[in-house]
Scaffold this motif. Sequence first.
Motif, PDB file in Angstrom:
ATOM      1  N   LYS A 191       0.841  -1.188   0.000  1.00 26.02           N
ATOM      2  CA  LYS A 191       0.000   0.000   0.000  1.00 26.02           C
ATOM      3  C   LYS A 191       0.878   1.240   0.000  1.00 26.02           C
ATOM      4  O   LYS A 191       1.813   1.350   0.785  1.00 26.02           O
ATOM      5  CB  LYS A 191      -0.920   0.015   1.225  1.00 26.02           C
ATOM      6  N   THR A 192       0.577   2.161  -0.875  1.00 23.82           N
ATOM      7  CA  THR A 192       1.333   3.397  -0.968  1.00 23.82           C
ATOM      8  C   THR A 192       0.425   4.556  -0.610  1.00 23.82           C
ATOM      9  O   THR A 192      -0.679   4.669  -1.141  1.00 23.82           O
ATOM     10  CB  THR A 192       1.891   3.587  -2.396  1.00 23.82           C
ATOM     11  N   SER A 193       0.886   5.426   0.276  1.00 25.05           N
ATOM     12  CA  SER A 193       0.061   6.551   0.699  1.00 25.05           C
ATOM     13  C   SER A 193      -0.102   7.556  -0.430  1.00 25.05           C
ATOM     14  O   SER A 193       0.722   7.628  -1.356  1.00 25.05           O
ATOM     15  CB  SER A 193       0.699   7.240   1.906  1.00 25.05           C
ATOM     16  N   ASN A 194      -1.166   8.350  -0.348  1.00 23.66           N
ATOM     17  CA  ASN A 194      -1.396   9.384  -1.361  1.00 23.66           C
ATOM     18  C   ASN A 194      -0.254  10.393  -1.371  1.00 23.66           C
ATOM     19  O   ASN A 194       0.138  10.901  -2.427  1.00 23.66           O
ATOM     20  CB  ASN A 194      -2.723  10.093  -1.084  1.00 23.66           C
ATOM     21  N   ILE A 222      10.165   4.886 -10.152  1.00 22.17           N
ATOM     22  CA  ILE A 222       9.929   3.516  -9.687  1.00 22.17           C
ATOM     23  C   ILE A 222      10.397   3.303  -8.241  1.00 22.17           C
ATOM     24  O   ILE A 222       9.638   2.802  -7.411  1.00 22.17           O
ATOM     25  CB  ILE A 222      10.580   2.501 -10.643  1.00 22.17           C
ATOM     26  N   PRO A 223      11.651   3.690  -7.888  1.00 23.50           N
ATOM     27  CA  PRO A 223      12.061   3.503  -6.489  1.00 23.50           C
ATOM     28  C   PRO A 223      11.200   4.287  -5.499  1.00 23.50           C
ATOM     29  O   PRO A 223      10.905   3.800  -4.398  1.00 23.50           O
ATOM     30  CB  PRO A 223      13.505   4.015  -6.480  1.00 23.50           C
ATOM     31  N   ASN A 271       7.909   2.091  -0.052  1.00 22.32           N
ATOM     32  CA  ASN A 271       7.371   1.429   1.138  1.00 22.32           C
ATOM     33  C   ASN A 271       7.727  -0.053   1.168  1.00 22.32           C
ATOM     34  O   ASN A 271       7.768  -0.674   2.223  1.00 22.32           O
ATOM     35  CB  ASN A 271       5.847   1.597   1.208  1.00 22.32           C
ATOM     36  N   GLU A 272       8.015  -0.638  -0.012  1.00 20.99           N
ATOM     37  CA  GLU A 272       8.446  -2.032  -0.055  1.00 20.99           C
ATOM     38  C   GLU A 272       9.831  -2.179   0.569  1.00 20.99           C
ATOM     39  O   GLU A 272      10.163  -3.226   1.136  1.00 20.99           O
ATOM     40  CB  GLU A 272       8.466  -2.544  -1.497  1.00 20.99           C
ATOM     41  N   SER A 303      11.122  -9.190   3.114  1.00 21.27           N
ATOM     42  CA  SER A 303      12.552  -8.962   2.934  1.00 21.27           C
ATOM     43  C   SER A 303      12.814  -7.601   2.283  1.00 21.27           C
ATOM     44  O   SER A 303      12.318  -7.330   1.191  1.00 21.27           O
ATOM     45  CB  SER A 303      13.176 -10.066   2.072  1.00 21.27           C
ATOM     46  N   ARG A 304      13.597  -6.770   2.953  1.00 24.66           N
ATOM     47  CA  ARG A 304      14.003  -5.487   2.371  1.00 24.66           C
ATOM     48  C   ARG A 304      15.036  -5.699   1.274  1.00 24.66           C
ATOM     49  O   ARG A 304      15.064  -4.977   0.285  1.00 24.66           O
ATOM     50  CB  ARG A 304      14.580  -4.588   3.464  1.00 24.66           C
TER      51      ARG A 304
END
Length: 328
Positions: free
Chosen positions: A144-147, A196-197, A202-203, A221-222
């Motif tokens: 999930k990515t915040s606005n 992209i990064p 958040n990943e 896994s980071r």
Amino acid sequence: MSELVSNLKTRPDISKPQWSQRTYYGRVRHFFTLTNPLTLTSSVARQEQCRQIVLDYKNGKVSPTLTVSELWKAKTLYDSTYHPDTGEKMFFLGRMSAQMPANMLINGMLLSLYRTFPGVVFSHWINQSFNAVVNYTNRSGNSKTSNERLILSYSCATGGAMAAALSLNAMVKNKNSIAARLVPFAAVALANTINIPMIRSNEVTEGLELRDENGELLARSRQMAILSIAQVTLSRIAMAMPDMVMTPIIMNRITRTMYYRTRPWMKYSEYPIQTMLAGMALFFTTPMCCALFPQKTAVEVTKLEASVQKEIFSRADAPEVVFYNKGL
């Protein structure tokens, strides 16, 4: 006529692509079907029908009239329309099947409007808006990515692409025209390394989902998140390279011909010519570059971070190998 699925002793395993993903050739064949623009023309009813066929099949329900060919066609449309992890229908412009037709028009615009300030601003704004949609739609797992993060990544990528294009245009002004024509590619490559990064950052902070062969979530896994983002970024840059490098070279040769120079109306042909060339290149480079790295990747647990190894091996039935979806 294709054989009926119900008559088979060993039925197809649709949890995996139709072709082996261990080889580059197998991945290319898979992505040629996944990125097929014709899947965008399918009706909502057909998409839902294919979704139901796939879900029923996974649950052991098989129609007595379902053939092997129909099963794989349903799986192809399902894979191109629904997210592999969440199962949610993807926004049509964010699907990989939209890459070729959308980027064909956008790349033609980028290569044609690079000379003026308004052209640079408008074309890169359109391109980064599209990229933001694609990157968000194809993010890995249930991430999930915040606005706020979406707006920040979009703004930075758009601003970076515009700044790079305008700065490079100023550097190559009044120089060899081929150098000026290659500016859009340099700007697009830079924007991809930003967009992209950032949109998937958040990943990195939360970690990429690691699952066993049955799809059960085991850990995050980071390290694999960073690797996945780097692979996707490289694939996207490689996808744009052939048409955004070769097309300017071809167009530069065309503009030097006597036929072009003696016909003023030919200047209006640049956009359609470059759009056509971009489309021809993208038809092949989209699946070929998506296939550079496996989408569902296996990794040995012993190669993960120590904390992740500890978390996985603490389980009674700890696997030796786990899987993650790198995204597209």
